[in-house]
Design an enzyme around this catalytic site. Structure first.
Site, PDB file in Angstrom:
ATOM      1  N   GLY A 130     -23.474   9.345 -31.749  1.00 43.21           N
ATOM      2  CA  GLY A 130     -23.706   9.317 -33.183  1.00 43.21           C
ATOM      3  C   GLY A 130     -22.858  10.362 -33.888  1.00 43.21           C
ATOM      4  CB  ILE A 150     -34.849   9.938 -26.471  1.00 47.08           C
ATOM      5  CG1 ILE A 150     -33.811   9.258 -25.558  1.00 47.08           C
ATOM      6  CG2 ILE A 150     -34.520   9.727 -27.946  1.00 47.08           C
ATOM      7  CD1 ILE A 150     -33.796   7.737 -25.683  1.00 47.08           C
ATOM      8  CB  ALA A 188     -31.731   6.841 -29.049  1.00 45.49           C
ATOM      9  CE1 TYR A 221     -26.967  -1.681 -23.560  1.00 42.23           C
ATOM     10  CE2 TYR A 221     -26.218  -3.958 -23.638  1.00 42.23           C
ATOM     11  CZ  TYR A 221     -26.786  -2.868 -24.251  1.00 42.23           C
ATOM     12  OH  TYR A 221     -27.189  -2.954 -25.563  1.00 42.23           O
ATOM     13  CB  VAL A 256     -14.221  -8.542 -30.607  1.00 38.31           C
ATOM     14  CG1 VAL A 256     -15.145  -9.517 -31.319  1.00 38.31           C
ATOM     15  CG2 VAL A 256     -12.802  -9.071 -30.548  1.00 38.31           C
ATOM     16  CB  ILE A 299      -7.117 -12.577 -27.466  1.00 38.33           C
ATOM     17  CG1 ILE A 299      -7.171 -12.364 -28.981  1.00 38.33           C
ATOM     18  CG2 ILE A 299      -8.197 -13.576 -27.028  1.00 38.33           C
ATOM     19  CD1 ILE A 299      -6.932 -13.635 -29.793  1.00 38.33           C
TER      20      ILE A 299
END
Length: 301
Positions: A37, A53, A74, A140, A179, A195
């Site tokens: 951030g 956190i 977050a 993720y 993108v 691309i």
């Protein structure tokens, strides 16, 4: 008076949510450790705490500020970093959320609103509904799905949003980013645009201020204990996106095509039918094709 905590409130999406809430009369407290951030994204009217956190130091925020609602933005958001360092990814996205949930229960907050991702679904046929079985193909996506499950099992009232591809002001073009921002920054500076793959990949692009408005309104509403896709339900190919932005920036160069990235999904469109049932007169911004797109450097929109 609702005292609203926005985690990641100096980040791309979290800062827009904080702005929307403040502009609509709510008292906003921000927790951000400024790892990704930026201080310039912080709203001057927000109360800011520089905390991680994962730390128990966040308890002072709950105790002092009498938090009623949490908007949890977050996160560790890089797919690449999640593959390279899954332990760090899990610490932030899973253990960080659990730490917030611990104090949410201890201090009896009214509602926990969390930002999740289309990445939880993995590579399954589009349009994707919330009832489709998630099958993440990245660490993720997995950490976000586990985060969701912990929230559901916490006993705290919650609302979870699964975002499609978000774009807009304050999104960084450095590293792994959206993108739209990467293309626009390159075109604005007359640099080459790459691309990956044939450009026929389809994405569901949603403007960050639409995210802020919809998530804030539903977050403060009486709707709870649900998962909602927050998307436009419309698809656009990467090639089409390139042409839209090319016209806006009067960009003369052709794109450079490179090999497709490993794990890249061909089509990702989230069905927003459940969201439309909860929201009247739902409409979306289409900035990058109408000449009003604000790039990463335009922090004030």
């Amino acid at each position: 008076m609702k005292n609203i905590l926005v985690t990641g409130g100096a980040g791309f999406i979290g800062s827009h949510v904080a702005d929307y809430l403040i502009n609509n009369g709510y008292r906003v407290v921000i927790i951000d450790n400024l790892t990704s951030g930026r201080e310039c994204n912080l709203n001057d009217k927000a109360i800011f705490y520089n905390h991680n956190i994962l730390s128990d130091s966040i308890e002072e925020v709950f105790k002092k500020e009498k938090i009623t609602h949490i908007f949890h933005f977050a996160a560790q958001i890089s797919v690449v970093k999640s593959v390279q360092d899954p332990i760090y990814d899990a610490k932030i996205n899973i253990l960080g959320t659990l730490n917030l949930l611990k104090y949410s229960k201890q201090y009896n907050i009214e509602k926990f609103i969390a930002a999740s991702s289309a990445a939880v679904y993995g590579d399954i046929p589009s349009p994707i509904k919330e009832t489709d079985r998630p099958y993440p193909i990245s660490q993720y996506g997995l950490s976000k799905l586990v985060m969701e499950k912990y929230i559901e099992m916490s006993g705290v009232n919650y609302l979870i949003f699964r975002f499609s591809n978000v774009y807009g002001p304050r999104q960084s073009a450095d590293g792994e980013a959206g993108v739209v921002t990467i293309f626009s920054e390159a075109m604005k500076n007359n640099k080459e645009v790459t691309i990956y793959g044939d450009g026929k990949q389809i994405r569901d692009f949603i403007y960050v201020e639409d995210i802020a408005k919809i998530a804030s309104k539903l977050g403060i509403s009486d709707i709870h204990n649900q998962i909602l896709n927050l998307s436009t339900s419309k698809g656009m190919s990467i090639n089409e996106l390139f042409e839209c932005l090319k016209n806006q920036y009067n960009y003369k160069k052709s794109p450079i095509y490179a090999p497709k990235k490993s794990g890249d999904i061909d089509v990702s469109i989230l069905d927003n039918g459940r969201l439309r049932e909860k929201t009247q007169n739902l409409c979306f911004t289409d900035n990058f094709c109408t000449g009003s797109f604000y790039t990463a450097g335009d922090n004030n929109g």
